[in-house]
Each structure stands twice: as structure tokens, then as C-alpha cells.
Design an enzyme around this catalytic site. Structure first.
Site, mmCIF file in Angstrom:
data_model
loop_
_atom_site.group_PDB
_atom_site.id
_atom_site.type_symbol
_atom_site.label_atom_id
_atom_site.label_comp_id
_atom_site.label_asym_id
_atom_site.label_seq_id
_atom_site.Cartn_x
_atom_site.Cartn_y
_atom_site.Cartn_z
ATOM 1 N N HIS A 419 0.786 -1.234 0.000
ATOM 2 C CA HIS A 419 0.000 0.000 0.000
ATOM 3 C C HIS A 419 0.818 1.284 0.000
ATOM 4 O O HIS A 419 0.268 2.360 -0.290
ATOM 5 C CB HIS A 419 -0.926 0.002 1.220
ATOM 6 C CG HIS A 419 -2.259 0.636 0.971
ATOM 7 N ND1 HIS A 419 -2.460 1.695 0.113
ATOM 8 C CD2 HIS A 419 -3.492 0.353 1.470
ATOM 9 C CE1 HIS A 419 -3.733 2.037 0.104
ATOM 10 N NE2 HIS A 419 -4.384 1.235 0.907
ATOM 11 N N TYR A 534 -13.455 5.218 10.531
ATOM 12 C CA TYR A 534 -12.646 5.758 9.423
ATOM 13 C C TYR A 534 -13.251 5.280 8.112
ATOM 14 O O TYR A 534 -13.483 4.094 7.923
ATOM 15 C CB TYR A 534 -11.214 5.239 9.551
ATOM 16 C CG TYR A 534 -10.271 5.571 8.409
ATOM 17 C CD1 TYR A 534 -9.356 6.612 8.530
ATOM 18 C CD2 TYR A 534 -10.270 4.835 7.224
ATOM 19 C CE1 TYR A 534 -8.470 6.911 7.500
ATOM 20 C CE2 TYR A 534 -9.402 5.128 6.186
ATOM 21 C CZ TYR A 534 -8.502 6.164 6.323
ATOM 22 O OH TYR A 534 -7.629 6.461 5.302
ATOM 23 N N SER A 536 -12.267 5.768 4.069
ATOM 24 C CA SER A 536 -11.258 6.308 3.173
ATOM 25 C C SER A 536 -11.908 7.065 2.020
ATOM 26 O O SER A 536 -12.893 6.624 1.437
ATOM 27 C CB SER A 536 -10.398 5.169 2.615
ATOM 28 O OG SER A 536 -9.417 5.667 1.734
ATOM 29 N N THR A 547 -5.208 10.296 0.342
ATOM 30 C CA THR A 547 -6.557 10.034 0.856
ATOM 31 C C THR A 547 -6.881 11.026 1.972
ATOM 32 O O THR A 547 -5.987 11.656 2.543
ATOM 33 C CB THR A 547 -6.687 8.606 1.417
ATOM 34 O OG1 THR A 547 -5.730 8.433 2.478
ATOM 35 C CG2 THR A 547 -6.459 7.570 0.337
#
Length: 703
Positions: A419, A534, A536, A547
């Protein structure tokens, strides 16, 4: 230019043609050419001859043969997945820069995010810290951030610290960071054969890569109204404009070009472990693919010396030779080392290099990507599918690569991707384009398997590691540790049929807001409390955007969750429906703010980092446990919705949280959920989630 090339090849092809075509036979020029093509490509007997082709037929013939030769080998049609008239990076120079929000706005949004999570007394204390921050350290840090941003106009204020955050984290990559995406199966089951599918996926991936590098991949553009803007006129106008102003031309069409700076790192890229901070290694010159099977490594060139993609039969022959390798599972699978804590992996890798494995590691690091051939059968076990692509047993993966393309024995295919180099926009574009290609125009067919048996493959190189007792001990130890770790992970999923994007659209409510409310409601039903959440949101509309966080736990969702779970409530269905719409309206506002770079999480994160860099005493707002609690995301959610995706997900980001990857399709909603046993329970949560969907749906469809 190509016509000149075709005619220039006349002598070569006509000389060969005279050996295989007989003009006395009553055949057309096309049939004559096909005879030659079949004879040369498939080694058919040379039973017909050509002696007296007239001149114009010779030229037509040579053009035909040249085209077919180029098509099968070096033609643009074979080499590129797209041939956009607008260069891939055309909009990049004129992309707007990610804005730095006003300090007062971010502080107010921070307070709003805290309100549903804390008591009134605690909120009053947080408000006092925010006031102190606005009067003391905040303006100084904001000024430094703005000055730094002004000096670095080529990038965004979040890019460098966000890369740094990823690369400094010492946690292992699988589960903690690497997400999964799985392709929908092909409708013709013959194309799900492991060899056929692997060959097609490799070819289409290379075609995508080459189109990207030649800047003929379609630029990534978000069209507000595709009917009006996703047109030839749009491409003609914006392509005509200089790159320095092209974004503004797209804006007039209500279309928004997206940042594509991450795309080159899809290929030939590896995250290399280093003490304290990893590095991203990128080598676009490498022409080879690394294949893993049974913990063994293989490599072969998929591009020739001129950069052309090898023909399908050649690639298939190499993959077939790997699949035919009868060696048992590798008893010392080096891939397991990529599951280590990063500092430990860094020191272990250095030892590997010192005992003679430097070249092998370089071969893996520089490979176009890693193709993983698994011998597992998934069948109909969806949870097994998720585990296979999220973590597996770690012995047949190289989690450091930009992505592992994994194909199982029964033809499931998907990605596990690292990532740090990039986000979902880039990986989903690649995923969708490749899926469309292998479904609509595969380059290797089931019937080609038999005809390609004669194709020899001398290219495949076995990559063998030099091991010593120290490395063997670490491998054996880590296999046990990893097995223990993944057994603690709980994985489950849920699909809700009959209610999706189309149904939400018909009643004018946001499907994403419905998903987020359901996630909140499921937790509230279990625990009678709201938790930090959360979601994204991409900021790829800006140059080097990454992001932003949508804080989808709001006062509106809290009030709705309380109302929906009250027993003997006198709240009418009409009122409940109104509350759900209020949740949606607030969610839409937060989503728009985040997408436009006006969230608060990344801004406060950057200010906190600056306070650490300049060595001042950490501002009290960041010392407050409430700040850490808000960032302890019990619900971590993200979506990469596409018809091409049948599974997507990731691990929990905190030990006592849920990792929720969700999809929104036309007529159904779904989610994959992960958690750690003994902390929170994904299986129980999925049951609550089902109830939450039913409850919300029942209210929404009530007349």
C-alpha cells in the site's frame, strides 16, 4: 510510415511466399496469404507453391503478411491495451494543488467528530484544548506548513509525510497493510483454467504497462455527466489544449482529471525493508516476470530485447513448464520472511545478501510483478477465498512487491497489493482494465493449449537461494509465528440482496451513507456505544493527492442508532425515515469536504508532524488521549466497488477493531469483515450487520 515498412519487407516475405503458394489453384489473394500465414505460424506442410504472382498482388501480399506478422508479434494492436489520443499524463501539469484547510475550519471539524464519541464534560475539556491550540501553537505550525507547501509546488503537503508514515511503520505488511481484490470469474469456465487465465492476465497486464509507459493509456478522469463529457469532443478539445491549462478545459465539461503520479509504481516496484524506514525500489528497465509456486521462485523475460511483449504461446509455454515442475513444497520458503516485522526483516535480508543472495533478491525486486500460482482449490468457500488472497500461509507470496497476481488451481484470480506506493484509484483502474480485456478479448484461448505444446521454453530460470542455519532457523520460527497469527484472525462476509445502488437512487439517498449507517448500527446494537470510524476518501482530484478521512460517525448517526434500537419507542416510521435521510445529507457534506481536500485528519496530522520536526513541546491537543482515541479506528472501512470485483478487504487496523471492505452494486450490498479473536468478533458482527441492513431497508421502503 507503416506502409513504407510493409513494402520494405516485400522481398523477404515474397521470397518465402514463392515457396508455399501455387497460383494455378483457384484461390483469392486473401486465401493465398492465409496459406502462407498458416504455414509459417503453425508449421504446416509446404504443399503448394507460388511462381508467377503479378506485381500488384505481390505488394498486396507483402502488406498482408507484414500486418499479420506485426499483429502477432510487434503490432500496436497486440502491444497496447489502449491507444488514447490524449496522452496519459496530459492533465498532470495543470492539476490543482491540494488545499491546506483553514486552521479554524479543521479545528471545528475535529470537535464535530468528537461530539458523538465523548461525554459533555470531556467535550468541554477538548474545546478548551482546541481554543488553546488556536491561540498558541496552531497559527505558528500553520504558517510553517503553508511556507513549506509554497516552496514545494510540484507536490502536495501530505505526500511526503504520508509516504514517511507508511515506510516508517514497523508492523508486518500482510493483514496490517496489504489489501486484497479478487476478479469475478469468467462466464466461459474454460477461460478459468489456471494456465489459460494466467497467460491472459500476464499479457493484459503487460499491455496496460506498455500503454502507460508510452502515454497512450486513457487519462483517468472523473466525469460528472459521462453522456456529455466522456466523448470524442471532450478528448479533441482537451487534447488540443496545452498541458499547462488542459485541466481547466476539462473542468468546463464538468469532468475532473485525476492524479496519475502513482501509476508508474504499479510495475517493477518493491518495498525494500530497511532499519527504521523502508525504501521503495523501482526499476523500469527490467523485462522479466517472477513466478512463485510451492514456495519456489522462477523468472523469465516477458518482453524481448526491443521491449515487445512475447507472443501468447511463448508466455504460456513458460508458465506450463513451471506448472509441470513436480518438486514438492519448498521446505525453506523464503517468501515467509516478507511477513516479518520490518526491522527484523531488514536485518535478515541483509544477512541473506551477505551470504550470496544479492542477485536473486535484485531479480525479485526489479521484476515487472510477481505471479503466484497456487495449488489450492477454493471451490464455493468464500471465506477461504478471502483468506487465500489476504494472507494465505505466507510461504508462496512476496508481500513486498507492488502487487502479487495470484491464480489458484481452479482459476480464481486476484491481487494482494502493497500500500505504500499508492492507493485504490490506481489499483482499481488497472484491475478493471485488465478484467475487461481478458473477458472481451483474451489473447490466449483454451484451444491454444494443445497447439502450443510444441512451443519450447528455454527462458525459465530457477531462482535458488543460498541458505545457512541462521536463515533456516528464522524461516522455521516465522512459519510457526505466522500460523499462530493468522489463526487469531476472524474473517467473515455478508451480502444483502435486493437493495443496492439503483434502489437507493430511486429514493434519492446515498448508498454509501446507508452502508456507513449500517456499520454504526451493527456496533451500537452489540455494544450500546458509538466508536471511532474511518472511511477512506481519495483526494486524487489534486496533484499528488492521497486520501482523506470521512468521519462517518456523526451526531446524526448516533441519534438514528439510538432511535432504531429503542424498545417500545413511540418514534414513527416516518420520523425514523427522516432521521436516516438526515444521516445521508450530513454524510454527503462530509464526503464532499474530504474529496475536495477540506477534511481535518490529514491537516492535523501534518501539523503534528511539523511540531515533531521542529522540536517544540507537543501541543496539548495532540497529547490529549481523546485525539489518540479518535484515531484508534475501531471501524476502518473502505470500498472499491466494481462489477469486476467479487471480493475485497483488509485486516483490522487496530487489535480491537474491524476491517471492513465493502461493495455497492446495482442491486446488492456486501461487506467482508475481519477482526482478531478475543477482541471483537467478526462472525457476530456480521449477524448484527444483517439485522442492521434489514432494519434500515424496512424503514426506507415503508410508505
Amino acid at each position: 510510415m507503416r506502409q513504407v515498412l510493409y513494402i520494405a519487407m516485400y522481398e523477404l516475405y515474397t521470397e518465402k511466399a514463392e515457396e508455399v503458394i501455387n497460383p494455378d489453384q483457384p484461390v483469392s489473394i486473401t486465401e493465398r496469404c492465409q496459406y502462407f500465414f498458416d504455414a509459417t505460424m503453425f508449421r504446416l506442410p509446404k504443399s503448394v507453391y507460388c511462381k508467377n504472382l503479378v506485381n500488384h498482388e505481390r505488394i498486396r501480399f507483402s502488406l498482408y503478411i507484414a500486418r499479420n506478422t506485426l499483429t502477432s508479434n510487434t503490432s500496436d494492436e497486440y502491444q497496447y491495451i489502449q491507444m488514447s489520443k490524449v496522452p496519459t499524463m496530459h492533465f498532470q501539469p495543470s492539476l490543482p494543488r491540494l488545499p491546506i484547510p483553514k486552521l479554524e475550519s479543521s479545528c471545528q471539524r475535529y470537535l464535530n467528530a468528537q461530539k458523538p464519541l465523548v461525554t459533555q464534560d470531556k467535550l468541554s475539556y477538548i474545546e478548551s484544548l482546541v481554543t488553546q491550540f488556536l491561540n498558541e501553537d496552531g497559527p505558528k505550525l500553520q504558517k510553517i506548513l503553508v511556507q513549506k507547501d509554497t516552496k514545494n509546488r510540484h507536490t502536495s503537503y501530505i505526500s511526503e509525510p504520508w509516504f514517511d508514515m507508511y515506510l516508517r511503520d514497523r508492523k508486518p505488511l500482510p493483514i496490517n497493510y496489504n489489501p486484497l481484490l479478487v476478479f469475478a470469474q469468467e462466464t466461459d469456465s474454460r477461460y478459468n483454467d489456471q494456465l489459460v487465465k494466467s497467460t491472459n492476465l500476464v499479457i493484459s497486464s503487460l499491455r496496460f504497462m506498455k500503454s502507460l509507459r508510452e502515454e497512450i493509456l486513457e487519462p483517468e478522469v472523473y466525469h460528472m455527466n459521462p453522456i456529455k463529457s466522456d466523448t470524442k469532443l471532450f478528448r479533441k478539445v482537451t487534447g488540443f489544449l496545452p498541458s499547462s491549462i488542459s485541466w481547466y478545459g476539462a473542468y468546463l465539461f464538468k469532468a475532473y482529471p485525476l492524479d496519475m503520479s502513482q501509476y508508474p509504481y504499479l510495475f517493477n516496484t518493491t518495498r525494500i525493508p530497511q532499519p527504521e524506514k523502508d525504501k521503495i525500489h523501482h526499476d523500469a528497465t527490467a523485462r522479466h516476470l517472477v513466478v512463485m509456486r510451492k514456495g519456489h521462485f522462477y523468472a523469465f523475460n516477458v518482453l524481448d530485447e526491443n521491449g515487445y511483449i512475447l507472443q501468447p504461446n511463448e508466455i504460456a509455454a513458460c508458465l506450463r513448464s513451471i506448472l509441470a515442475d513436480t518438486r514438492p513444497l519448498n521446505e525453506s520458503p523464503i517468501g515467509i520472511l516478507t511477513t516479518l516485522e520490518r526491522n527484523k526483516w531488514a536485518s535478515t535480508r541483509l544477512h541473506l545478501e551477505n551470504i550470496g543472495n544479492e542477485n536473486v533478491l535484485k531479480k525479485i525486486d526489479s521484476a515487472v510483478f510477481t505471479l503466484v500460482l497456487d495449488d489450492d482449490h477454493i471451490g464455493e468457500d468464500y471465506n477461504k477465498l478471502l483468506r487465500t488472497y489476504l494472507h494465505s500461509d505466507g510461504t508462496n507470496r512476496w508481500f513486498d512487491k507492488s502487487f502479487n497476481l495470484i491464480v489458484t488451481k481452479d482459476g480464481y484470480a486476484g491481487l494482494n497489493f502493497e500500500h505504500s506506493w499508492g492507493d485504490g484509484v490506481a489499483i482499481l483502474r488497472f484491475f478493471n482494465d485488465v478484467k475487461a480485456e481478458i473477458s472481451k478479448k483474451p489473447r490466449f484461448h483454451p484451444e491454444d493449449v494443445k497447439s502450443s505444446l510444441d512451443q519450447q521454453c528455454s527462458e525459465v530460470e530457477e531462482l535458488r537461494f543460498v541458505l545457512d542455519p541462521k536463515i533456516n532457523h528464522i524461516i522455521n520460527e516465522e512459519r510457526k509465528n505466522y500460523e499462530t497469527w493468522v489463526k487469531q484472525l476472524c474473517v467473515d462476509h455478508f451480502i444483502y440482496e435486493g437493495f443496492g445502488k439503483n434502489e437507493c437512487k430511486s429514493i434519492k439517498i446515498s448508498p454509501d451513507a446507508i452502508m456507513q449507517l449500517a456499520f454504526q448500527l451493527a456496533v451500537y446494537e452489540q455494544e450500546s456505544q458509538m466508536v471511532p470510524t474511518y472511511e477512506s476518501c481519495s483526494t486524487a482530484a489534486f496533484k499528488h493527492g492521497r486520501t482523506e478521512t470521512i468521519r462517518s460517525c456523526t451526531l446524526q448517526t448516533k441519534a438514528t442508532c439510538v432511535a432504531l434500537t429503542q424498545k417500545n419507542s413511540d418514534i414513527s416510521t416516518t420520523e425514523l425515515k427522516k432521521m436516516i435521510f438526515e444521516c445521508s445529507n450530513m454524510h454527503n457534506i462530509l464526503t464532499k469536504e474530504a474529496a475536495m481536500g477540506e477534511g481535518f485528519d490529514r491537516h492535523l496530522f501534518a501539523l503534528k508532524r511539523i511540531s515533531e520536526e521542529i522540536g517544540i513541546c507537543k501541543p496539548a491537543i495532540f497529547e490529549d488521549p481523546s485525539y489518540d482515541y479518535l484515531n484508534h479506528n475501531v471501524l476502518s472501512t473502505s470500498t472499491l466497488s466494481s462489477p469486476a470485483v467479487i471480493a475485497g478487504g483488509f485486516g483490522p487496523v487496530v487489535n480491537d477493531g474491524y476491517g471492513i471492505g465493502y461493495m455497492i452494486q446495482d442491486h446488492r450490498l456486501g461487506a467482508t469483515v475481519t477482526s482478531y479473536q478475543g477482541k471483537r468478533n467478526a462472525n457476530e458482527y456480521v449477524k448484527s450487520l444483517e439485522n442492521a441492513f434489514k432494519t434500515i431497508h424496512r424503514v426506507l421502503i415503508n410508505k
